[in-house]
Design a protein around this motif. Sequence first.
Motif, PDB file in Angstrom:
ATOM      1  N   ALA A 165       0.798  -1.641   0.191  1.00  0.00           N
ATOM      2  CA  ALA A 165       0.154   0.071   0.290  1.00  0.00           C
ATOM      3  C   ALA A 165       0.828   1.107   0.385  1.00  0.00           C
ATOM      4  O   ALA A 165       0.316   1.988  -0.685  1.00  0.00           O
ATOM      5  N   ALA A 166       1.983   1.154   0.672  1.00  0.00           N
ATOM      6  CA  ALA A 166       2.732   2.143   0.764  1.00  0.00           C
ATOM      7  C   ALA A 166       3.230   2.575  -0.555  1.00  0.00           C
ATOM      8  O   ALA A 166       3.948   3.690  -1.082  1.00  0.00           O
ATOM      9  N   GLY A 167       3.967   1.465  -0.742  1.00  0.00           N
ATOM     10  CA  GLY A 167       4.174   1.587  -2.469  1.00  0.00           C
ATOM     11  C   GLY A 167       3.521   1.997  -3.781  1.00  0.00           C
ATOM     12  O   GLY A 167       4.157   2.863  -4.559  1.00  0.00           O
ATOM     13  N   ASP A 168       1.823   1.875  -3.292  1.00  0.00           N
ATOM     14  CA  ASP A 168       1.235   2.024  -4.597  1.00  0.00           C
ATOM     15  C   ASP A 168       0.763   4.211  -3.762  1.00  0.00           C
ATOM     16  O   ASP A 168       1.114   4.234  -5.316  1.00  0.00           O
ATOM     17  N   PHE A 169       1.016   4.086  -3.347  1.00  0.00           N
ATOM     18  CA  PHE A 169       1.165   5.989  -2.791  1.00  0.00           C
ATOM     19  C   PHE A 169       1.889   6.606  -3.028  1.00  0.00           C
ATOM     20  O   PHE A 169       2.671   7.150  -3.742  1.00  0.00           O
ATOM     21  N   PHE A 170       3.157   6.291  -2.532  1.00  0.00           N
ATOM     22  CA  PHE A 170       4.629   6.544  -3.797  1.00  0.00           C
ATOM     23  C   PHE A 170       4.456   6.633  -5.413  1.00  0.00           C
ATOM     24  O   PHE A 170       4.825   7.989  -5.396  1.00  0.00           O
ATOM     25  N   LEU A 171       4.227   5.911  -5.282  1.00  0.00           N
ATOM     26  CA  LEU A 171       4.063   5.417  -6.588  1.00  0.00           C
ATOM     27  C   LEU A 171       3.089   6.641  -8.108  1.00  0.00           C
ATOM     28  O   LEU A 171       2.958   7.290  -8.737  1.00  0.00           O
ATOM     29  N   ASP A 172       2.228   6.568  -7.286  1.00  0.00           N
ATOM     30  CA  ASP A 172       0.559   7.554  -7.791  1.00  0.00           C
ATOM     31  C   ASP A 172       1.455   8.713  -7.516  1.00  0.00           C
ATOM     32  O   ASP A 172       0.476  10.331  -7.934  1.00  0.00           O
ATOM     33  N   PHE A 173       1.183   9.235  -6.021  1.00  0.00           N
ATOM     34  CA  PHE A 173       2.094  10.465  -5.453  1.00  0.00           C
ATOM     35  C   PHE A 173       2.827  11.476  -5.806  1.00  0.00           C
ATOM     36  O   PHE A 173       2.571  12.818  -6.204  1.00  0.00           O
ATOM     37  N   GLY A 174       3.775  10.512  -6.671  1.00  0.00           N
ATOM     38  CA  GLY A 174       4.965  11.011  -6.808  1.00  0.00           C
ATOM     39  C   GLY A 174       4.875  10.808  -8.300  1.00  0.00           C
ATOM     40  O   GLY A 174       5.681  10.739  -9.059  1.00  0.00           O
ATOM     41  N   ASP A 175       3.750  10.774  -9.209  1.00  0.00           N
ATOM     42  CA  ASP A 175       3.568  10.728 -10.389  1.00  0.00           C
ATOM     43  C   ASP A 175       4.178   9.296 -11.125  1.00  0.00           C
ATOM     44  O   ASP A 175       4.766   9.782 -12.019  1.00  0.00           O
ATOM     45  N   ARG A 176       4.835   8.577 -10.329  1.00  0.00           N
ATOM     46  CA  ARG A 176       4.900   7.147 -10.780  1.00  0.00           C
ATOM     47  C   ARG A 176       6.567   7.556 -10.912  1.00  0.00           C
ATOM     48  O   ARG A 176       7.168   6.143 -11.318  1.00  0.00           O
ATOM     49  N   ASP A 177       7.127   8.829 -11.073  1.00  0.00           N
ATOM     50  CA  ASP A 177       8.765   8.847 -11.476  1.00  0.00           C
ATOM     51  C   ASP A 177       9.360   9.617 -10.383  1.00  0.00           C
ATOM     52  O   ASP A 177      10.507   9.568  -8.932  1.00  0.00           O
ATOM     53  N   GLY A 178       8.613  10.026  -8.771  1.00  0.00           N
ATOM     54  CA  GLY A 178       9.267  10.999  -8.487  1.00  0.00           C
ATOM     55  C   GLY A 178       9.258  10.233  -7.099  1.00  0.00           C
ATOM     56  O   GLY A 178      10.497  11.028  -6.435  1.00  0.00           O
ATOM     57  N   LEU A 179       8.796   9.625  -6.913  1.00  0.00           N
ATOM     58  CA  LEU A 179       9.507   8.413  -5.498  1.00  0.00           C
ATOM     59  C   LEU A 179       9.601   7.627  -5.802  1.00  0.00           C
ATOM     60  O   LEU A 179       9.417   6.476  -4.943  1.00  0.00           O
ATOM     61  N   PHE A 180       9.761   6.991  -6.747  1.00  0.00           N
ATOM     62  CA  PHE A 180      10.076   5.726  -7.011  1.00  0.00           C
ATOM     63  C   PHE A 180      11.425   4.855  -6.409  1.00  0.00           C
ATOM     64  O   PHE A 180      11.215   3.635  -6.420  1.00  0.00           O
TER      65      PHE A 180
END
Length: 231
Positions: free
Chosen positions: A66-81
């Motif tokens: 769930a945390a990984g999903d959040f990071f991918l989407d909140f970071g627009d899939r690259d910003g928090l890769f």
Amino acid sequence: MSVFQRRCFVLAIGLGLLYLALLPFKPYPLGWLLKPLPMLLFALLVWRAFPGAPGRWLALGYGAAAAGDFFLDFGDRDGLFIQALLAFLVNQIAFAIAFVSLGRGRSWSWPRVAPVLVYGLAVGAWLLPAAGMLQVPVAIYLGCLLLMALLATRLEAKPGPLWLGAMLFVVADSLIGVNKFVQPFPHAVLVIVCCYFSGQALIAWGLLRLRAAARSASKLTASWRLARISG
């Protein structure tokens, strides 16, 4: 499954399908909140279903997903890769530890192991040279991903949702690497998310089936022992 488990599982599937249906409309308000919700529901289900350490490790795995999903989407899939990669690494390790415990005494099956090994090694040989400065973390991640999938192969008596879910999980994460490091491909997000969500859902379903079968076997053994004592 119990009534509660069925309702939670159906809700998780519904939320996942809603996220997929809304992909063409991204970005939309709170879109980053929708994707992690199914993983949190799966975490609740496995935590309640499995007593002790296995349940806690499985819940941690889904919580990390769930945390990984959040990071991918909140970071627009690259910003928090990188943060997403670390979260999914925790996901793989936690699942692997739980699968070691649940798989004790179970035998390995080469027909189930071979596809995981062949695919994982082939993807690694393709991705790692293209990963550049991220080659070492990507190699560690792929190794943990492969280990998790291999451990999942021995949990079922024959190939079932757990085995298929683990394979889809491997495919989804490898496609992330292909899209990021090798060659972007059309509709990458839709393809990856479909494989990923299907894999996670099948793993959860397989785990709940596994637990239900163990409970049934335990009750049958207890009834048999009681019948012997009574006789």
